[in-house]
Scaffold this motif. Structure first.
Motif, PDB file in Angstrom:
ATOM      1  N   UNK A  82     -18.337  11.205  11.219  1.00  0.00           N
ATOM      2  CA  UNK A  82     -17.456  11.054  12.381  1.00  0.00           C
ATOM      3  C   UNK A  82     -17.200  12.408  13.045  1.00  0.00           C
ATOM      4  N   UNK A  83     -17.046  12.383  14.375  1.00  0.00           N
ATOM      5  CA  UNK A  83     -16.717  13.615  15.080  1.00  0.00           C
ATOM      6  C   UNK A  83     -15.206  13.800  15.180  1.00  0.00           C
ATOM      7  N   UNK A  84     -14.460  12.727  14.880  1.00  0.00           N
ATOM      8  CA  UNK A  84     -13.000  12.807  14.922  1.00  0.00           C
ATOM      9  C   UNK A  84     -12.412  11.677  14.093  1.00  0.00           C
ATOM     10  N   UNK A  85     -11.332  11.976  13.368  1.00  0.00           N
ATOM     11  CA  UNK A  85     -10.589  10.948  12.651  1.00  0.00           C
ATOM     12  C   UNK A  85      -9.521  10.378  13.579  1.00  0.00           C
ATOM     13  N   UNK A  86      -9.332   9.066  13.517  1.00  0.00           N
ATOM     14  CA  UNK A  86      -8.235   8.416  14.229  1.00  0.00           C
ATOM     15  C   UNK A  86      -7.141   8.124  13.226  1.00  0.00           C
ATOM     16  N   UNK A  87      -6.517   6.960  13.357  1.00  0.00           N
ATOM     17  CA  UNK A  87      -5.493   6.549  12.394  1.00  0.00           C
ATOM     18  C   UNK A  87      -6.151   6.273  11.054  1.00  0.00           C
ATOM     19  N   UNK A  88      -5.542   6.774  10.003  1.00  0.00           N
ATOM     20  CA  UNK A  88      -6.021   6.499   8.650  1.00  0.00           C
ATOM     21  C   UNK A  88      -4.803   6.216   7.788  1.00  0.00           C
ATOM     22  N   UNK A  90     -30.703   6.025  27.981  1.00  0.00           N
ATOM     23  CA  UNK A  90     -30.942   7.081  28.974  1.00  0.00           C
ATOM     24  C   UNK A  90     -30.944   8.466  28.343  1.00  0.00           C
ATOM     25  N   UNK A  91     -30.706   8.534  27.028  1.00  0.00           N
ATOM     26  CA  UNK A  91     -30.688   9.814  26.343  1.00  0.00           C
ATOM     27  C   UNK A  91     -29.348  10.527  26.395  1.00  0.00           C
ATOM     28  N   UNK A  92     -28.340   9.898  27.015  1.00  0.00           N
ATOM     29  CA  UNK A  92     -27.016  10.514  27.077  1.00  0.00           C
ATOM     30  C   UNK A  92     -26.266  10.286  25.772  1.00  0.00           C
ATOM     31  N   UNK A  93     -25.494  11.283  25.369  1.00  0.00           N
ATOM     32  CA  UNK A  93     -24.652  11.157  24.183  1.00  0.00           C
ATOM     33  C   UNK A  93     -23.335  10.508  24.592  1.00  0.00           C
ATOM     34  N   UNK A  94     -22.961   9.476  23.873  1.00  0.00           N
ATOM     35  CA  UNK A  94     -21.710   8.753  24.141  1.00  0.00           C
ATOM     36  C   UNK A  94     -20.922   8.612  22.846  1.00  0.00           C
ATOM     37  N   UNK A  95     -19.621   8.552  22.988  1.00  0.00           N
ATOM     38  CA  UNK A  95     -18.739   8.409  21.832  1.00  0.00           C
ATOM     39  C   UNK A  95     -18.191   6.996  21.756  1.00  0.00           C
ATOM     40  N   UNK A  96     -17.960   6.541  20.535  1.00  0.00           N
ATOM     41  CA  UNK A  96     -17.312   5.245  20.335  1.00  0.00           C
ATOM     42  C   UNK A  96     -16.401   5.314  19.116  1.00  0.00           C
ATOM     43  N   UNK A  97     -15.420   4.440  19.114  1.00  0.00           N
ATOM     44  CA  UNK A  97     -14.491   4.319  17.989  1.00  0.00           C
ATOM     45  C   UNK A  97     -14.913   3.138  17.128  1.00  0.00           C
ATOM     46  N   UNK A  98     -14.839   3.323  15.819  1.00  0.00           N
ATOM     47  CA  UNK A  98     -15.110   2.246  14.859  1.00  0.00           C
ATOM     48  C   UNK A  98     -13.893   2.118  13.955  1.00  0.00           C
ATOM     49  N   UNK A  99     -13.429   0.894  13.772  1.00  0.00           N
ATOM     50  CA  UNK A  99     -12.258   0.609  12.950  1.00  0.00           C
ATOM     51  C   UNK A  99     -12.711  -0.159  11.712  1.00  0.00           C
ATOM     52  N   UNK A 100     -12.241   0.283  10.550  1.00  0.00           N
ATOM     53  CA  UNK A 100     -12.601  -0.323   9.273  1.00  0.00           C
ATOM     54  C   UNK A 100     -11.351  -0.737   8.519  1.00  0.00           C
ATOM     55  N   UNK A 101     -11.457  -1.806   7.761  1.00  0.00           N
ATOM     56  CA  UNK A 101     -10.426  -2.193   6.814  1.00  0.00           C
ATOM     57  C   UNK A 101     -11.142  -2.545   5.514  1.00  0.00           C
ATOM     58  N   UNK A 102     -10.698  -1.921   4.430  1.00  0.00           N
ATOM     59  CA  UNK A 102     -11.361  -2.084   3.144  1.00  0.00           C
ATOM     60  C   UNK A 102     -12.830  -1.644   3.252  1.00  0.00           C
ATOM     61  N   UNK A 103     -13.113  -0.682   4.118  1.00  0.00           N
ATOM     62  CA  UNK A 103     -14.453  -0.130   4.400  1.00  0.00           C
ATOM     63  C   UNK A 103     -15.348  -1.086   5.177  1.00  0.00           C
ATOM     64  N   UNK A 104     -14.843  -2.236   5.580  1.00  0.00           N
ATOM     65  CA  UNK A 104     -15.615  -3.227   6.334  1.00  0.00           C
ATOM     66  C   UNK A 104     -15.329  -3.056   7.831  1.00  0.00           C
ATOM     67  N   UNK A 129       0.843  -1.197   0.000  1.00  0.00           N
ATOM     68  CA  UNK A 129       0.000   0.000   0.000  1.00  0.00           C
ATOM     69  C   UNK A 129       0.871   1.237   0.000  1.00  0.00           C
ATOM     70  N   UNK A 130       0.570   2.165  -0.862  1.00  0.00           N
ATOM     71  CA  UNK A 130       1.259   3.446  -0.927  1.00  0.00           C
ATOM     72  C   UNK A 130       0.200   4.529  -0.997  1.00  0.00           C
ATOM     73  N   UNK A 131       0.023   5.235   0.100  1.00  0.00           N
ATOM     74  CA  UNK A 131      -1.013   6.259   0.197  1.00  0.00           C
ATOM     75  C   UNK A 131      -2.360   5.662  -0.179  1.00  0.00           C
ATOM     76  N   UNK A 132      -3.016   6.150  -1.227  1.00  0.00           N
ATOM     77  CA  UNK A 132      -4.354   5.677  -1.568  1.00  0.00           C
ATOM     78  C   UNK A 132      -4.340   4.719  -2.756  1.00  0.00           C
ATOM     79  N   UNK A 133      -3.191   4.161  -3.097  1.00  0.00           N
ATOM     80  CA  UNK A 133      -3.100   3.243  -4.232  1.00  0.00           C
ATOM     81  C   UNK A 133      -2.776   1.845  -3.739  1.00  0.00           C
ATOM     82  N   UNK A 134      -3.401   0.869  -4.321  1.00  0.00           N
ATOM     83  CA  UNK A 134      -3.160  -0.532  -4.040  1.00  0.00           C
ATOM     84  C   UNK A 134      -2.333  -1.060  -5.199  1.00  0.00           C
ATOM     85  N   UNK A 135      -1.082  -1.467  -4.936  1.00  0.00           N
ATOM     86  CA  UNK A 135      -0.216  -1.969  -5.995  1.00  0.00           C
ATOM     87  C   UNK A 135      -0.352  -3.481  -6.066  1.00  0.00           C
TER      88      UNK A 135
END
Length: 188
Positions: A135-141, A156-170, A30-36
């Motif tokens: 997303x409210x924040x980007x993590x590692x990309x 309970x109506x409270x706002x909570x944050x969570x992290x979601x991790x994707x690979x190949x958009x999955x 992987x090089x930046x946004x290209x798949x070799x």
């Protein structure tokens, strides 16, 4: 795939291969946004394995901004029913500019009801964004790996944050944001 080693090993076992086989077959960088790739774009589908039926592969030439064309190859893979994997690249060139999972057009659109529905390998990034907002924040990309922080309201109506991790958009992994002390011990 952070936190999903057992699921990955189980999937590899169903295919009759192990991690060493996967490592030998990788053959890409992987090089930046290209798949070799190790092959030309139009031949890459052979590296994805045999399709269950000839109808599972569709190739189409797509117009691109510079006046040329690129080729899109889409495959259904048996480990991810209801999803398709797509590669988009240029014919005759071993480079892809887009590569990801998406919901199959043959499957009715569906969104998760809430955080408890976020199971690895069941959702794609676009569905999570549609359900929880941008997303409210980007993590590692570092493509094809992406990590984002989202918000949701609990029962309970409270706002909570969570992290979601994707690979190949999955979706690969979700966890409550540990910066919220009352949630640090809570698991999805």
């Amino acid at each position: 795939m952070r936190g999903n080693e057992a699921m990955v090993n189980d999937a590899l076992g169903k295919l009759g291969v192990d991690q060493a086989d996967l490592d030998r077959a990788a053959g890409f960088e992987l090089h930046e946004f290209l798949f070799l790739s190790t092959d030309h774009a139009e031949n890459e589908v052979a590296h994805l394995g045999s399709p269950p039926t000839p109808q599972t592969i569709q190739s189409a030439l797509l117009d691109i901004a510079d006046g040329g064309s690129s080729m899109s190859v889409t495959c259904e893979l048996p480990l991810w029913p209801g999803l398709v994997f797509s590669l988009e690249g240029w014919p005759g060139v071993p480079v892809f500019r887009k590569f990801d999972f998406s919901r199959s057009p043959q499957v009715p659109p569906v969104l998760p009801d809430g955080f408890a529905d976020l199971r690895p390998w069941a959702w794609v990034r676009d569905e999570i964004i549609e359900r929880f907002g941008p997303p409210i924040k980007d993590g590692d990309i570092w493509p094809p790996f992406e990590e984002y922080k989202f918000q949701t309201r609990d029962s309970d109506g409270r706002t909570r944050s969570f992290w979601a991790v994707f690979s190949w958009s999955l979706l690969q992994h979700v966890e409550w944001d540990t910066d919220q002390p009352d949630l640090a011990a809570t698991s999805p």
